[in-house]
Design an enzyme around this catalytic site. Sequence first.
Site, PDB file in Angstrom:
ATOM      1  NE  ARG A  37      70.792  15.488  76.947  1.00 22.71           N
ATOM      2  CZ  ARG A  37      71.401  16.381  76.423  1.00 22.71           C
ATOM      3  NH1 ARG A  37      72.923  16.276  77.418  1.00 22.71           N
ATOM      4  NH2 ARG A  37      71.972  16.364  74.842  1.00 22.71           N
ATOM      5  CE  LYS A 174      83.030  28.488  65.867  1.00 22.63           C
ATOM      6  NZ  LYS A 174      83.866  27.103  66.726  1.00 22.63           N
ATOM      7  N   GLY A 320      70.299  21.908  73.167  1.00 20.16           N
ATOM      8  CA  GLY A 320      69.526  21.873  73.990  1.00 20.16           C
ATOM      9  C   GLY A 320      69.246  23.611  74.513  1.00 20.16           C
ATOM     10  N   GLY A 343      73.628  18.064  69.069  1.00 20.72           N
ATOM     11  CA  GLY A 343      74.344  17.928  68.383  1.00 20.72           C
ATOM     12  C   GLY A 343      74.122  16.070  67.683  1.00 20.72           C
TER      13      GLY A 343
HETATM   14  C1  3PG Z   1      75.325  16.934  74.243  1.00 18.13           C
HETATM   15  O1  3PG Z   1      75.114  17.278  74.908  1.00 18.13           O
HETATM   16  O2  3PG Z   1      75.817  17.260  73.489  1.00 18.13           O
HETATM   17  C2  3PG Z   1      75.852  15.112  74.439  1.00 18.13           C
HETATM   18  O3  3PG Z   1      75.802  14.542  75.828  1.00 18.13           O
HETATM   19  C3  3PG Z   1      76.866  14.588  73.666  1.00 18.13           C
HETATM   20  O4  3PG Z   1      77.862  15.716  74.653  1.00 18.13           O
HETATM   21  P1  3PG Z   1      79.493  15.855  74.041  1.00 18.13           P
HETATM   22  O5  3PG Z   1      79.322  16.839  72.895  1.00 18.13           O
HETATM   23  O6  3PG Z   1      80.326  16.077  75.251  1.00 18.13           O
HETATM   24  O7  3PG Z   1      80.099  14.368  73.096  1.00 18.13           O
END
Ligand code: 3PG
Length: 369
Positions: A37, A174, A320, A343
């Site tokens: 990133r 999940k 990730g 997400g």
């Molecule tokens: C992630 O790694 O999904 C993003 O950086 C967002 O992080 P968060 O889910 O803590 O908002």
Amino acid sequence: MGLPQLEDLPDPSGKRVLLRADFNVPIQDGSIEDDLRIRAALPTITWLQDHGAQVTACSHLGRPKGKPDPEYSMDPVRARLAELASGVELMENLRFDPGEESNNAVFVDRLVEGQDLYVDDAFGAAHRAHASIVGPPSRLPSAAGRLLAREVEVLGSLLDKPRKPFVTVLGGAKVSDKLGVIDALLQRVDRLVLGGGMCFTFLAAQGHSVGDSLLEEDKVDDCRRLLEEAADELVLPTDVVALGPSDEVRTLGTDIPDGWKGLDIGPGSAAEFSDEVTGAGTVLWNGPMGMFEDDRFAAGTRALAHAMADSPGFTVVGGGDSASAVRRFGVADQIDWVSTGGGASLQFLEHGDLPGLEALRKAPNAPAD
Ligand code: 3PG
Ligand code: MG
């Protein structure tokens, strides 16, 4: 309005630019485990510096609870960034202030103070309506950075014109996190292949016993409805690798006895899933097939990573864990696009838009389209 690009900014020469990046990288014992990133923001930083701008970057890191916490200090990120790009300032973790997550207007004022322009390259956080993401575009001329723009282009192409057959493989623990995106994707995909911990709630909905495997009982009815509505599209495992009493590991069918816990898809399923992937025109993969950190349960995820690499189709990996799986199995270079968003990529596919993108399209300099 269209998404403003770097070229839509007023001349950045001699200007101060606030750059929102997603430097939320995995950190273990103070050292960065994966700097993807950070490296992914370099094209934008280089463009801004080449055009004479002074860049101040900002990001969140982890989930501190609105107050300073040394565990989530940006120091390791600042050190790595300094190795990769010189002359970039980096603010402290945005989430050390409660105003970031509550999108507090006074916090936005403080962020933009002294800045002339705003650039958002934080695709991984574009699904969060937080101050640093949705605030600055109403105050400053703004643009999407190169990474954000490319993520939206690639993921948008999955929604607009995927080469067929379009296959999506979903895994991860999940099912409750993914019901919305499953519903949305079923309108578009030819096959939706399900593995990982989430598949056991589907197997339970089919009437199988799942033993001690992950099960979200309150989602069994939702899974049953999906199985009825999308019988032709949904593909579930036909065998699993399970851990039993006294640490015994066995390949079982889809009826798992008590005392056994399914932790990977089995070899038959791995072969079937791989065939779906290598026969696809477009493949999106999000979420591992099993607990691949443990070698005993890595075969399913490894097979899928290799099938992604071998697929003649356009291949996209998001999230990730699956992104780290393709790197671990040495095939990241053979994937067409490894998204920096987990997400965010799923929410973009579910809703076709994200709060961070909406905010940029409302910036004063956004192009009319
Ligand atoms: C992630 O790694 O999904 C993003 O950086 C967002 O992080 P968060 O889910 O803590 O908002
Ligand atoms: Mg390919």
